[in-house]
Design a protein around this motif. Structure first.
Motif, short mmCIF file in Angstrom:
data_model
loop_
_atom_site.label_atom_id
_atom_site.label_comp_id
_atom_site.label_asym_id
_atom_site.label_seq_id
_atom_site.Cartn_x
_atom_site.Cartn_y
_atom_site.Cartn_z
N GLN A 174 -8.14 -12.07 14.92
CA GLN A 174 -8.45 -13.08 15.93
C GLN A 174 -7.86 -12.75 17.30
O GLN A 174 -8.36 -13.22 18.31
N ARG A 175 -6.81 -11.97 17.34
CA ARG A 175 -6.19 -11.58 18.62
C ARG A 175 -6.64 -10.19 19.07
O ARG A 175 -6.11 -9.65 20.04
N TYR A 176 -7.59 -9.61 18.34
CA TYR A 176 -8.13 -8.29 18.68
C TYR A 176 -7.04 -7.21 18.70
O TYR A 176 -7.15 -6.23 19.44
N GLU A 177 -6.03 -7.40 17.87
CA GLU A 177 -4.97 -6.39 17.73
C GLU A 177 -5.17 -5.71 16.38
O GLU A 177 -4.49 -6.01 15.40
N THR A 178 -6.13 -4.81 16.37
CA THR A 178 -6.53 -4.20 15.10
C THR A 178 -5.42 -3.38 14.46
O THR A 178 -5.38 -3.24 13.24
N ASP A 179 -4.51 -2.84 15.28
CA ASP A 179 -3.42 -2.06 14.70
C ASP A 179 -2.51 -2.92 13.84
O ASP A 179 -2.02 -2.49 12.79
N ILE A 180 -2.29 -4.17 14.25
CA ILE A 180 -1.49 -5.10 13.45
C ILE A 180 -2.24 -5.45 12.16
O ILE A 180 -1.64 -5.55 11.08
N MET A 181 -3.57 -5.60 12.26
CA MET A 181 -4.37 -5.87 11.07
C MET A 181 -4.29 -4.70 10.09
O MET A 181 -4.16 -4.90 8.88
N TYR A 182 -4.31 -3.48 10.62
CA TYR A 182 -4.22 -2.30 9.76
C TYR A 182 -2.85 -2.19 9.10
O TYR A 182 -2.74 -1.69 7.98
N VAL A 183 -1.82 -2.67 9.77
CA VAL A 183 -0.48 -2.70 9.16
C VAL A 183 -0.51 -3.58 7.91
O VAL A 183 0.02 -3.21 6.86
N ALA A 184 -1.15 -4.75 8.04
CA ALA A 184 -1.27 -5.66 6.89
C ALA A 184 -2.07 -5.01 5.77
O ALA A 184 -1.73 -5.14 4.58
N VAL A 185 -3.14 -4.28 6.13
CA VAL A 185 -3.96 -3.61 5.13
C VAL A 185 -3.15 -2.54 4.39
O VAL A 185 -3.21 -2.42 3.16
N VAL A 186 -2.35 -1.78 5.15
CA VAL A 186 -1.51 -0.75 4.53
C VAL A 186 -0.49 -1.38 3.59
O VAL A 186 -0.24 -0.86 2.49
N VAL A 187 0.10 -2.51 3.99
CA VAL A 187 1.05 -3.21 3.13
C VAL A 187 0.39 -3.63 1.82
O VAL A 187 0.96 -3.47 0.74
N ILE A 188 -0.84 -4.15 1.92
CA ILE A 188 -1.57 -4.57 0.72
C ILE A 188 -1.86 -3.37 -0.19
O ILE A 188 -1.69 -3.44 -1.41
N ILE A 189 -2.27 -2.24 0.41
CA ILE A 189 -2.57 -1.05 -0.39
C ILE A 189 -1.31 -0.56 -1.11
O ILE A 189 -1.36 -0.20 -2.29
N ILE A 190 -0.18 -0.57 -0.40
CA ILE A 190 1.08 -0.14 -1.02
C ILE A 190 1.44 -1.07 -2.18
O ILE A 190 1.86 -0.60 -3.26
N MET A 191 1.28 -2.36 -1.99
CA MET A 191 1.59 -3.32 -3.04
C MET A 191 0.72 -3.07 -4.27
O MET A 191 1.20 -3.09 -5.41
N VAL A 192 -0.58 -2.82 -4.05
CA VAL A 192 -1.50 -2.57 -5.16
C VAL A 192 -1.09 -1.32 -5.92
O VAL A 192 -1.04 -1.30 -7.17
N GLN A 193 -0.77 -0.25 -5.18
CA GLN A 193 -0.40 1.00 -5.83
C GLN A 193 0.88 0.86 -6.65
O GLN A 193 0.97 1.37 -7.78
N VAL A 194 1.87 0.16 -6.11
CA VAL A 194 3.14 -0.04 -6.81
C VAL A 194 2.92 -0.87 -8.07
O VAL A 194 3.43 -0.55 -9.16
N LEU A 195 2.15 -1.96 -7.94
CA LEU A 195 1.89 -2.84 -9.09
C LEU A 195 1.14 -2.09 -10.19
O LEU A 195 1.46 -2.24 -11.38
N GLN A 196 0.15 -1.30 -9.81
CA GLN A 196 -0.61 -0.55 -10.81
C GLN A 196 0.27 0.49 -11.48
O GLN A 196 0.20 0.67 -12.71
N TRP A 197 1.10 1.16 -10.72
CA TRP A 197 1.98 2.18 -11.31
C TRP A 197 2.95 1.55 -12.30
O TRP A 197 3.14 2.07 -13.41
N LEU A 198 3.55 0.42 -11.93
CA LEU A 198 4.49 -0.25 -12.82
C LEU A 198 3.80 -0.74 -14.09
O LEU A 198 4.33 -0.60 -15.20
#
Length: 230
Positions: free
Chosen positions: A195-219
């Motif tokens: 909503q604030r057109y700060e796509t880099d901040i949005m991508y940070v959130a996406v990266v955090v989600i991807i990391i969480m998914v990978q960690v959860l799946q590995w565990l």
């Protein structure tokens, strides 16, 4: 080289990011509890009352199976965003609010968690060789002993893998709650990134989600391998 302005914005938004992660943790935690306390017995009941099991000889067992099966099918086939919107009046009636609170946002997630994991449990139990049930019956095991000491033990690895898969789905569902103001990492990505057109901040959130998914799946898969004694 990392842009200086990006680092400044990231530092500025870090408290909100941490708050959103806390909200996601609350939603995920409640969905997990619902899946284990209600989804596991629901899936087990679906298996025990299925046509291939001895309990299906009872008329009541067949009726129960049809009702529970219909419930699971309806919830799993319901588009999650529409489910969230449809449940808001009910949540507001009983909880007092339906948005802006991770607990309120958890109710639709708990419902889908129950139905989703119940189906995983039912399928895992169906994959167990029929000889396991026959062995339990020959040893005079009660229905409770059959489930706890034979079926769950035999399917423990599959149940963990199914729960891991469901848990990752819970995380995906939690991001949708941001669309309806339910908080969480998805809300952070939409509000402060999209909503604030700060796509880099949005991508940070996406990266955090991807990391969480990978960690959860590995565990989850690591645990499944550890407890698999076959």
């Amino acid at each position: 080289m990392i842009d200086q302005q990006f680092l400044e914005r990231l530092i500025e938004y870090s408290p909100k990011l941490l708050e959103s992660l806390q909200e996601t943790t609350i939603m995920m935690g409640l969905a997990t509890v619902a899946a284990l306390l209600l989804g596991l017995p629901l899936g087990t009941t679906l298996f025990l009352t299925s046509p291939s099991q001895s309990l299906s000889e009872s008329v009541w067992a067949r009726v129960i199976h049809q009702i529970l099966n219909l419930f699971v099918n309806i919830i799993r086939s319901f588009p999650f965003l529409l489910l969230v919107v449809a449940m808001q009046p009910i949540i507001r009636q009983f909880y007092g609010r339906a948005t802006g609170d991770p607990v309120a946002a958890s109710f639709p997630m708990m419902l889908i968690a129950i139905a989703l994991y119940a189906r995983f449990v039912e399928q895992s139990l169906h994959d167990i060789p029929k000889g396991v049930s026959e062995l339990a019956e020959s040893m005079g095991a009660s229905q409770w002993e059959l489930v706890v000491k034979f079926l769950y033990v035999e399917a423990r690895s599959s149940l963990v893998i199914g729960f891991t898969t469901a848990f990752v789905s819970f995380l995906s569902y939690s991001t949708i709650m941001g669309v309806t103001g339910g908080g969480g990492i998805g809300d952070f990505a939409i509000r402060y990134g999209y909503q604030r057109y700060e796509t880099d901040i949005m991508y940070v959130a996406v990266v955090v989600i991807i990391i969480m998914v990978q960690v959860l799946q590995w565990l989850g898969f690591k645990l499944a391998r550890l407890i698999d004694k076959r």
